[in-house]
Design an enzyme around this catalytic site. Structure first.
Site, mmCIF file in Angstrom:
data_model
loop_
_atom_site.group_PDB
_atom_site.id
_atom_site.type_symbol
_atom_site.label_atom_id
_atom_site.label_comp_id
_atom_site.label_asym_id
_atom_site.label_seq_id
_atom_site.Cartn_x
_atom_site.Cartn_y
_atom_site.Cartn_z
ATOM 1 N N GLY A 47 0.822 -1.203 0.000
ATOM 2 C CA GLY A 47 0.000 0.000 0.000
ATOM 3 C C GLY A 47 0.860 1.259 0.000
ATOM 4 O O GLY A 47 0.677 2.161 -0.838
ATOM 5 N N ALA A 48 1.808 1.307 0.929
ATOM 6 C CA ALA A 48 2.663 2.492 1.029
ATOM 7 C C ALA A 48 3.452 2.699 -0.260
ATOM 8 O O ALA A 48 3.623 3.833 -0.733
ATOM 9 C CB ALA A 48 3.609 2.345 2.218
ATOM 10 N N ASN A 49 3.936 1.600 -0.850
ATOM 11 C CA ASN A 49 4.708 1.740 -2.092
ATOM 12 C C ASN A 49 3.843 2.340 -3.209
ATOM 13 O O ASN A 49 4.290 3.224 -3.955
ATOM 14 C CB ASN A 49 5.215 0.366 -2.557
ATOM 15 N N ASN A 189 0.144 -10.167 -10.245
ATOM 16 C CA ASN A 189 1.309 -10.470 -11.079
ATOM 17 C C ASN A 189 1.173 -11.916 -11.569
ATOM 18 O O ASN A 189 0.186 -12.594 -11.272
ATOM 19 C CB ASN A 189 2.630 -10.185 -10.348
ATOM 20 N N THR A 221 0.509 -8.345 -14.533
ATOM 21 C CA THR A 221 1.878 -7.887 -14.780
ATOM 22 C C THR A 221 2.755 -9.121 -14.997
ATOM 23 O O THR A 221 2.607 -10.135 -14.316
ATOM 24 C CB THR A 221 2.398 -7.007 -13.627
ATOM 25 N N ASP A 249 17.157 -5.200 -8.728
ATOM 26 C CA ASP A 249 16.268 -5.537 -7.604
ATOM 27 C C ASP A 249 14.832 -5.286 -8.060
ATOM 28 O O ASP A 249 14.443 -4.141 -8.322
ATOM 29 C CB ASP A 249 16.613 -4.655 -6.389
ATOM 30 N N ASP A 255 4.327 -2.745 -7.431
ATOM 31 C CA ASP A 255 3.683 -1.602 -6.770
ATOM 32 C C ASP A 255 3.902 -0.319 -7.579
ATOM 33 O O ASP A 255 3.004 0.531 -7.655
ATOM 34 C CB ASP A 255 4.236 -1.436 -5.351
ATOM 35 N N SER A 285 12.184 1.251 -12.073
ATOM 36 C CA SER A 285 12.441 0.975 -10.648
ATOM 37 C C SER A 285 13.370 -0.219 -10.441
ATOM 38 O O SER A 285 14.103 -0.259 -9.459
ATOM 39 C CB SER A 285 11.117 0.742 -9.910
ATOM 40 N N GLY A 290 16.348 -1.549 -3.568
ATOM 41 C CA GLY A 290 15.369 -1.056 -2.598
ATOM 42 C C GLY A 290 13.969 -1.050 -3.185
ATOM 43 O O GLY A 290 13.743 -1.460 -4.325
HETATM 44 O O1 RIB Z 1 5.633 -5.503 -3.216
HETATM 45 C C1 RIB Z 1 6.791 -5.328 -2.456
HETATM 46 C C2 RIB Z 1 6.437 -5.161 -1.023
HETATM 47 O O2 RIB Z 1 5.861 -6.349 -0.545
HETATM 48 C C3 RIB Z 1 7.588 -4.894 -0.099
HETATM 49 O O3 RIB Z 1 7.800 -3.522 0.073
HETATM 50 C C4 RIB Z 1 7.195 -5.609 1.171
HETATM 51 O O4 RIB Z 1 7.068 -4.753 2.242
HETATM 52 C C5 RIB Z 1 5.902 -6.339 0.858
HETATM 53 O O5 RIB Z 1 4.813 -5.640 1.292
#
Ligand code: RIB
Length: 315
Positions: A47-49, A189, A221, A249, A255, A285, A290
Protein backbone atom coordinates in the site's frame (compact mmCIF):
# COMPACT_ATOMS: atom_id res chain seq x y z
CA UNK A 1 -5.85 11.30 -25.62
CA UNK A 2 -6.29 14.09 -23.11
CA UNK A 3 -5.50 14.34 -19.42
CA UNK A 4 -7.07 16.59 -16.84
CA UNK A 5 -4.91 19.49 -15.64
CA UNK A 6 -5.43 19.38 -11.86
CA UNK A 7 -3.79 16.54 -9.94
CA UNK A 8 -6.15 13.64 -9.25
CA UNK A 9 -6.83 12.47 -5.72
CA UNK A 10 -6.24 8.80 -4.99
CA UNK A 11 -6.91 6.88 -1.77
CA UNK A 12 -4.70 3.96 -0.82
CA UNK A 13 -6.26 1.62 1.76
CA UNK A 14 -3.35 -0.65 2.48
CA UNK A 15 -0.24 -1.76 4.21
CA UNK A 16 2.99 -0.25 5.39
CA UNK A 17 6.04 -2.36 6.20
CA UNK A 18 9.64 -1.75 7.07
CA UNK A 19 11.60 -3.68 4.44
CA UNK A 20 14.68 -5.52 5.73
CA UNK A 21 16.46 -6.58 2.56
CA UNK A 22 19.44 -8.95 2.31
CA UNK A 23 21.30 -9.08 -1.01
CA UNK A 24 23.11 -12.42 -1.43
CA UNK A 25 24.71 -14.55 -4.15
CA UNK A 26 21.92 -17.10 -3.62
CA UNK A 27 19.21 -18.13 -1.16
CA UNK A 28 20.54 -20.37 1.67
CA UNK A 29 19.44 -23.99 1.86
CA UNK A 30 17.48 -25.26 4.86
CA UNK A 31 19.88 -25.42 7.84
CA UNK A 32 22.56 -23.42 6.03
CA UNK A 33 24.02 -20.08 7.13
CA UNK A 34 25.17 -17.96 4.24
CA UNK A 35 27.28 -14.80 4.25
CA UNK A 36 25.34 -12.11 2.40
CA UNK A 37 26.72 -9.20 0.41
CA UNK A 38 24.67 -6.23 1.56
CA UNK A 39 21.76 -5.22 3.75
CA UNK A 40 19.32 -2.34 3.29
CA UNK A 41 16.50 -1.16 5.52
CA UNK A 42 13.81 0.84 3.76
CA UNK A 43 10.16 1.77 3.58
CA UNK A 44 7.80 -0.73 2.00
CA UNK A 45 4.43 -2.39 2.23
CA UNK A 46 2.44 -2.73 -0.98
CA UNK A 47 0.00 0.00 0.00
CA UNK A 48 2.66 2.49 1.03
CA UNK A 49 4.71 1.74 -2.09
CA UNK A 50 1.73 2.37 -4.38
CA UNK A 51 0.98 5.58 -2.47
CA UNK A 52 4.55 6.82 -2.94
CA UNK A 53 4.60 5.97 -6.66
CA UNK A 54 1.32 7.82 -7.14
CA UNK A 55 2.67 10.83 -5.25
CA UNK A 56 5.87 10.86 -7.33
CA UNK A 57 3.59 11.16 -10.37
CA UNK A 58 1.97 14.25 -8.86
CA UNK A 59 -1.30 12.82 -7.47
CA UNK A 60 -2.77 14.01 -4.20
CA UNK A 61 -2.53 10.85 -2.11
CA UNK A 62 -4.51 9.92 0.99
CA UNK A 63 -3.12 6.93 2.90
CA UNK A 64 -5.44 4.84 5.08
CA UNK A 65 -3.56 2.48 7.34
CA UNK A 66 -2.73 1.36 10.87
CA UNK A 67 0.74 1.62 12.41
CA UNK A 68 2.09 0.32 15.69
CA UNK A 69 3.30 2.61 18.48
CA UNK A 70 6.93 1.62 17.84
CA UNK A 71 9.87 3.45 16.25
CA UNK A 72 9.02 1.90 12.86
CA UNK A 73 5.61 3.58 13.06
CA UNK A 74 7.24 6.97 13.78
CA UNK A 75 9.70 6.51 10.92
CA UNK A 76 6.90 5.55 8.52
CA UNK A 77 4.91 8.68 9.37
CA UNK A 78 8.03 10.82 8.80
CA UNK A 79 8.54 9.09 5.46
CA UNK A 80 4.99 9.86 4.33
CA UNK A 81 5.51 13.50 5.39
CA UNK A 82 8.67 13.68 3.25
CA UNK A 83 6.60 12.80 0.20
CA UNK A 84 3.65 15.02 1.11
CA UNK A 85 1.22 12.12 1.53
CA UNK A 86 -1.89 12.89 3.59
CA UNK A 87 -1.79 10.78 6.79
CA UNK A 88 -4.99 12.13 8.39
CA UNK A 89 -6.38 8.59 8.17
CA UNK A 90 -3.31 6.72 9.44
CA UNK A 91 -4.09 5.29 12.89
CA UNK A 92 -1.74 4.18 15.66
CA UNK A 93 -2.32 1.13 17.90
CA UNK A 94 -0.26 -0.44 20.69
CA UNK A 95 2.16 -3.05 19.34
CA UNK A 96 4.44 -3.64 16.38
CA UNK A 97 4.23 -2.11 12.91
CA UNK A 98 4.49 -4.40 9.88
CA UNK A 99 7.88 -5.71 8.77
CA UNK A 100 9.04 -7.56 5.66
CA UNK A 101 12.25 -9.61 5.54
CA UNK A 102 13.29 -9.76 1.86
CA UNK A 103 15.96 -11.74 0.01
CA UNK A 104 17.28 -10.51 -3.34
CA UNK A 105 19.50 -12.61 -5.63
CA UNK A 106 21.96 -11.28 -8.24
CA UNK A 107 19.37 -11.49 -11.06
CA UNK A 108 17.21 -9.04 -9.11
CA UNK A 109 14.56 -11.62 -8.18
CA UNK A 110 13.10 -11.38 -4.69
CA UNK A 111 11.45 -13.50 -2.01
CA UNK A 112 9.38 -11.76 0.65
CA UNK A 113 7.78 -12.74 3.95
CA UNK A 114 5.47 -10.20 5.54
CA UNK A 115 4.61 -9.97 9.23
CA UNK A 116 1.56 -7.68 9.15
CA UNK A 117 1.53 -6.49 12.78
CA UNK A 118 -0.63 -3.36 13.10
CA UNK A 119 -1.71 -3.59 9.45
CA UNK A 120 -4.33 -6.09 10.60
CA UNK A 121 -5.77 -3.67 13.16
CA UNK A 122 -7.38 -1.28 10.67
CA UNK A 123 -11.15 -1.73 10.92
CA UNK A 124 -13.78 -1.79 8.21
CA UNK A 125 -15.48 1.25 9.79
CA UNK A 126 -12.25 3.26 9.79
CA UNK A 127 -11.56 2.36 6.17
CA UNK A 128 -15.08 3.22 4.95
CA UNK A 129 -15.13 6.49 6.92
CA UNK A 130 -11.79 7.55 5.45
CA UNK A 131 -13.03 7.02 1.92
CA UNK A 132 -16.29 8.89 2.63
CA UNK A 133 -14.23 11.81 3.94
CA UNK A 134 -12.36 12.00 0.64
CA UNK A 135 -15.26 12.69 -1.73
CA UNK A 136 -13.03 13.92 -4.56
CA UNK A 137 -11.16 10.59 -4.83
CA UNK A 138 -10.98 9.38 -8.42
CA UNK A 139 -9.53 5.98 -7.51
CA UNK A 140 -9.41 3.82 -4.38
CA UNK A 141 -6.80 1.05 -4.39
CA UNK A 142 -6.33 -1.91 -2.05
CA UNK A 143 -4.13 -4.98 -1.69
CA UNK A 144 -4.32 -8.12 0.48
CA UNK A 145 -1.87 -7.17 3.22
CA UNK A 146 -4.80 -5.93 5.32
CA UNK A 147 -7.97 -8.00 5.92
CA UNK A 148 -10.21 -8.39 2.85
CA UNK A 149 -13.33 -7.24 4.68
CA UNK A 150 -11.61 -3.93 5.47
CA UNK A 151 -10.73 -3.37 1.82
CA UNK A 152 -14.28 -4.41 0.83
CA UNK A 153 -15.75 -1.78 3.17
CA UNK A 154 -13.50 0.87 1.63
CA UNK A 155 -14.50 -0.23 -1.89
CA UNK A 156 -18.20 -0.12 -0.99
CA UNK A 157 -17.75 3.51 0.10
CA UNK A 158 -15.78 4.19 -3.08
CA UNK A 159 -18.59 2.76 -5.23
CA UNK A 160 -21.14 5.02 -3.46
CA UNK A 161 -18.93 7.98 -4.36
CA UNK A 162 -18.38 6.89 -7.97
CA UNK A 163 -14.64 6.26 -7.60
CA UNK A 164 -12.80 3.55 -9.56
CA UNK A 165 -11.74 0.59 -7.39
CA UNK A 166 -8.53 -1.33 -8.06
CA UNK A 167 -7.57 -4.51 -6.20
CA UNK A 168 -3.98 -5.71 -6.32
CA UNK A 169 -4.56 -9.26 -4.98
CA UNK A 170 -1.18 -9.59 -3.33
CA UNK A 171 -0.22 -11.73 -1.52
CA UNK A 172 -2.53 -14.08 -3.44
CA UNK A 173 -5.49 -15.45 -1.47
CA UNK A 174 -8.95 -16.78 -2.17
CA UNK A 175 -11.03 -13.70 -3.01
CA UNK A 176 -14.40 -13.24 -1.32
CA UNK A 177 -17.47 -12.60 -3.47
CA UNK A 178 -17.86 -9.27 -1.66
CA UNK A 179 -14.49 -7.95 -2.68
CA UNK A 180 -14.80 -9.23 -6.24
CA UNK A 181 -18.18 -7.60 -6.71
CA UNK A 182 -16.75 -4.28 -5.49
CA UNK A 183 -13.55 -4.36 -7.60
CA UNK A 184 -13.53 -2.65 -11.01
CA UNK A 185 -9.97 -3.76 -11.76
CA UNK A 186 -7.84 -6.69 -10.64
CA UNK A 187 -4.06 -6.42 -11.04
CA UNK A 188 -2.23 -9.63 -10.03
CA UNK A 189 1.31 -10.47 -11.08
CA UNK A 190 2.01 -13.72 -12.93
CA UNK A 191 2.68 -15.69 -9.74
CA UNK A 192 -0.50 -14.41 -8.12
CA UNK A 193 -2.50 -15.11 -11.31
CA UNK A 194 -1.34 -18.73 -11.27
CA UNK A 195 -2.14 -19.07 -7.56
CA UNK A 196 -5.62 -17.64 -8.14
CA UNK A 197 -6.46 -19.65 -11.25
CA UNK A 198 -4.22 -22.74 -11.18
CA UNK A 199 -2.79 -21.89 -14.62
CA UNK A 200 -0.08 -19.49 -15.82
CA UNK A 201 -1.15 -16.32 -17.68
CA UNK A 202 0.31 -17.66 -20.95
CA UNK A 203 -2.82 -18.12 -23.00
CA UNK A 204 -5.39 -15.51 -23.95
CA UNK A 205 -8.10 -17.97 -22.91
CA UNK A 206 -6.73 -18.13 -19.35
CA UNK A 207 -6.76 -14.33 -19.15
CA UNK A 208 -10.18 -13.72 -20.66
CA UNK A 209 -11.60 -16.66 -18.68
CA UNK A 210 -10.47 -15.18 -15.37
CA UNK A 211 -11.69 -11.68 -16.29
CA UNK A 212 -15.08 -13.07 -17.25
CA UNK A 213 -15.35 -15.32 -14.19
CA UNK A 214 -14.54 -12.41 -11.86
CA UNK A 215 -16.48 -9.84 -13.93
CA UNK A 216 -13.60 -7.39 -13.60
CA UNK A 217 -11.25 -5.55 -15.86
CA UNK A 218 -7.92 -7.30 -15.64
CA UNK A 219 -4.25 -6.44 -15.93
CA UNK A 220 -1.67 -9.14 -15.25
CA UNK A 221 1.88 -7.89 -14.78
CA UNK A 222 4.40 -10.18 -16.45
CA UNK A 223 7.79 -8.99 -15.17
CA UNK A 224 10.18 -8.09 -17.97
CA UNK A 225 7.51 -9.06 -20.53
CA UNK A 226 5.35 -6.09 -19.49
CA UNK A 227 1.64 -6.62 -18.87
CA UNK A 228 -1.49 -8.17 -20.38
CA UNK A 229 -4.73 -6.19 -20.42
CA UNK A 230 -8.30 -7.48 -20.71
CA UNK A 231 -11.35 -5.26 -20.46
CA UNK A 232 -14.92 -5.50 -21.71
CA UNK A 233 -14.30 -2.75 -24.31
CA UNK A 234 -11.49 -4.75 -25.89
CA UNK A 235 -12.38 -7.88 -27.79
CA UNK A 236 -8.92 -9.35 -27.29
CA UNK A 237 -6.03 -9.57 -24.87
CA UNK A 238 -3.50 -6.81 -25.40
CA UNK A 239 0.05 -7.59 -24.32
CA UNK A 240 2.09 -4.44 -23.84
CA UNK A 241 5.84 -4.88 -23.62
CA UNK A 242 8.05 -3.23 -21.05
CA UNK A 243 11.17 -1.21 -21.84
CA UNK A 244 14.26 -3.50 -21.70
CA UNK A 245 16.47 -2.90 -18.64
CA UNK A 246 19.12 -4.72 -16.57
CA UNK A 247 17.40 -5.54 -13.27
CA UNK A 248 19.26 -5.27 -9.97
CA UNK A 249 16.27 -5.54 -7.60
CA UNK A 250 12.68 -6.23 -8.67
CA UNK A 251 11.18 -5.64 -5.21
CA UNK A 252 8.25 -3.24 -5.45
CA UNK A 253 8.15 -3.17 -9.26
CA UNK A 254 4.55 -4.40 -9.18
CA UNK A 255 3.68 -1.60 -6.77
CA UNK A 256 5.34 0.96 -9.04
CA UNK A 257 3.14 -0.43 -11.82
CA UNK A 258 -0.09 -0.26 -9.79
CA UNK A 259 0.67 3.24 -8.41
CA UNK A 260 1.43 4.56 -11.90
CA UNK A 261 -1.48 2.75 -13.56
CA UNK A 262 -3.98 4.22 -11.12
CA UNK A 263 -2.65 7.74 -11.60
CA UNK A 264 -2.84 7.19 -15.35
CA UNK A 265 -6.50 6.17 -15.15
CA UNK A 266 -7.30 8.93 -12.65
CA UNK A 267 -5.67 11.48 -14.96
CA UNK A 268 -7.75 10.47 -17.95
CA UNK A 269 -5.29 8.25 -19.84
CA UNK A 270 -6.95 5.38 -21.65
CA UNK A 271 -6.25 1.97 -20.12
CA UNK A 272 -3.57 1.00 -22.64
CA UNK A 273 -1.63 4.18 -21.99
CA UNK A 274 -2.10 3.72 -18.25
CA UNK A 275 -0.48 0.28 -18.68
CA UNK A 276 2.37 1.88 -20.66
CA UNK A 277 2.92 4.36 -17.83
CA UNK A 278 2.89 1.49 -15.31
CA UNK A 279 5.40 -0.48 -17.40
CA UNK A 280 7.72 2.53 -17.73
CA UNK A 281 7.77 3.26 -13.97
CA UNK A 282 8.12 -0.42 -13.01
CA UNK A 283 10.97 -1.06 -15.48
CA UNK A 284 12.82 2.04 -14.29
CA UNK A 285 12.44 0.97 -10.65
CA UNK A 286 14.14 -2.40 -11.10
CA UNK A 287 17.40 -0.72 -12.16
CA UNK A 288 17.95 0.50 -8.58
CA UNK A 289 18.06 -1.34 -5.24
CA UNK A 290 15.37 -1.06 -2.60
CA UNK A 291 11.64 -0.57 -2.82
CA UNK A 292 10.35 3.02 -2.55
CA UNK A 293 13.96 4.21 -2.84
CA UNK A 294 14.08 2.66 -6.33
CA UNK A 295 11.04 4.47 -7.72
CA UNK A 296 11.60 7.02 -10.49
CA UNK A 297 11.69 10.67 -9.36
CA UNK A 298 9.15 13.30 -10.50
CA UNK A 299 11.22 14.68 -13.42
CA UNK A 300 11.68 11.18 -14.87
CA UNK A 301 7.97 10.46 -14.40
CA UNK A 302 7.08 13.69 -16.19
CA UNK A 303 9.24 12.49 -19.07
CA UNK A 304 7.43 9.11 -19.17
CA UNK A 305 4.07 10.88 -19.21
CA UNK A 306 5.16 13.27 -21.95
CA UNK A 307 6.43 10.35 -24.08
CA UNK A 308 3.15 8.47 -23.66
CA UNK A 309 1.04 11.52 -24.36
CA UNK A 310 3.13 12.33 -27.41
CA UNK A 311 2.83 8.88 -29.01
CA UNK A 312 -0.17 7.34 -30.73
CA UNK A 313 -1.87 4.40 -29.01
CA UNK A 314 -1.10 1.71 -31.56
CA UNK A 315 -1.40 -1.57 -29.64
O1 RIB B 1 5.63 -5.50 -3.22
C1 RIB B 1 6.79 -5.33 -2.46
C2 RIB B 1 6.44 -5.16 -1.02
O2 RIB B 1 5.86 -6.35 -0.55
C3 RIB B 1 7.59 -4.89 -0.10
O3 RIB B 1 7.80 -3.52 0.07
C4 RIB B 1 7.19 -5.61 1.17
O4 RIB B 1 7.07 -4.75 2.24
C5 RIB B 1 5.90 -6.34 0.86
O5 RIB B 1 4.81 -5.64 1.29
Amino acid sequence: MSTSSSPPTVVVVGSTMIDLTAYASRIPRSGETLVGERFQMGFGGKGANQAVMARLLGADVVMVNCLGDDAYGDMTLDNFATFGIDTTHVHRVPGASGVAPIWVEPDGSNRIIIIPGANHDLTADQAARSVRRTPDAAVVVGQLEIPQEVTAAAFAAAREAGAITILNPAPAALLSNDILELSDWLIPNEVEFEMLTGVPPDSDDALTGFASETATRLVVTLGEEGAALVSPELDRVIRIRSPRVDPVDTTGAGDAFVGAFMVGLASGLDERDAVRLGNACAADSVTRPGTQSSFPPPDRNAQFLAEIQGSLSNA
